[in-house]
Scaffold this motif. Structure first.
Motif, PDB file in Angstrom:
ATOM      1  N   UNK A  37      43.647  31.720  41.465  1.00 31.87           N
ATOM      2  CA  UNK A  37      43.600  32.087  40.163  1.00 31.87           C
ATOM      3  C   UNK A  37      42.349  30.697  38.661  1.00 31.87           C
ATOM      4  N   UNK A  38      43.846  29.529  39.027  1.00 32.31           N
ATOM      5  CA  UNK A  38      43.193  28.655  37.936  1.00 32.31           C
ATOM      6  C   UNK A  38      42.136  28.022  38.503  1.00 32.31           C
ATOM      7  N   UNK A  39      42.062  27.758  40.044  1.00 26.46           N
ATOM      8  CA  UNK A  39      40.992  26.914  40.836  1.00 26.46           C
ATOM      9  C   UNK A  39      39.322  27.855  40.466  1.00 26.46           C
ATOM     10  N   UNK A  40      39.766  29.013  40.020  1.00 25.81           N
ATOM     11  CA  UNK A  40      38.799  29.860  40.666  1.00 25.81           C
ATOM     12  C   UNK A  40      37.689  29.933  38.508  1.00 25.81           C
ATOM     13  N   UNK A  41      38.430  29.513  37.949  1.00 30.01           N
ATOM     14  CA  UNK A  41      38.088  29.643  36.928  1.00 30.01           C
ATOM     15  C   UNK A  41      37.079  28.209  36.527  1.00 30.01           C
ATOM     16  N   UNK A  42      38.335  27.588  37.110  1.00 29.98           N
ATOM     17  CA  UNK A  42      38.291  25.554  36.859  1.00 29.98           C
ATOM     18  C   UNK A  42      36.483  25.422  37.080  1.00 29.98           C
ATOM     19  N   UNK A  43      35.994  26.505  37.712  1.00 26.71           N
ATOM     20  CA  UNK A  43      34.855  26.404  39.669  1.00 26.71           C
ATOM     21  C   UNK A  43      33.794  27.754  38.320  1.00 26.71           C
ATOM     22  N   UNK A  44      34.288  28.854  37.504  1.00 26.09           N
ATOM     23  CA  UNK A  44      33.327  29.601  36.866  1.00 26.09           C
ATOM     24  C   UNK A  44      33.179  28.589  35.673  1.00 26.09           C
ATOM     25  N   UNK A  45      33.960  27.562  34.844  1.00 26.30           N
ATOM     26  CA  UNK A  45      33.455  26.524  33.557  1.00 26.30           C
ATOM     27  C   UNK A  45      32.398  25.693  33.974  1.00 26.30           C
ATOM     28  N   UNK A  46      33.013  24.897  35.518  1.00 31.08           N
ATOM     29  CA  UNK A  46      32.118  23.923  36.009  1.00 31.08           C
ATOM     30  C   UNK A  46      31.080  24.655  36.521  1.00 31.08           C
ATOM     31  N   UNK A  47      30.564  25.758  36.388  1.00 26.82           N
ATOM     32  CA  UNK A  47      28.881  26.589  36.512  1.00 26.82           C
ATOM     33  C   UNK A  47      28.704  26.865  35.385  1.00 26.82           C
TER      34      UNK A  47
END
Length: 60
Positions: A37-47
């Protein structure tokens, strides 16, 4: 003082150890799910940051 030794019940010990192992595995599973979940949130923030940069470049 009373220095009596308490004899443990091997069947009870075995059951409790099994419960602890299952609980540990459940915690490991939750930990991995949280990491995902943290990795998905990090990716979303990066995008989102990338989109903001692109938008600013477009408007400049």
């Amino acid at each position: 003082m009373n220095n009596q030794q308490i004899m443990s019940d091997p069947e009870l010990d075995h059951r409790l150890i099994g419960n602890l192992r299952r609980a540990r595995l459940a915690f490991e599973e939750v930990d991995l799910q949280l990491e995902e979940l943290v990795a998905k949130c990090d990716e979303l923030i990066r995008q989102q940051k990338l989109e903001r940069i692109k938008q600013k470049q477009k408007n400049s």
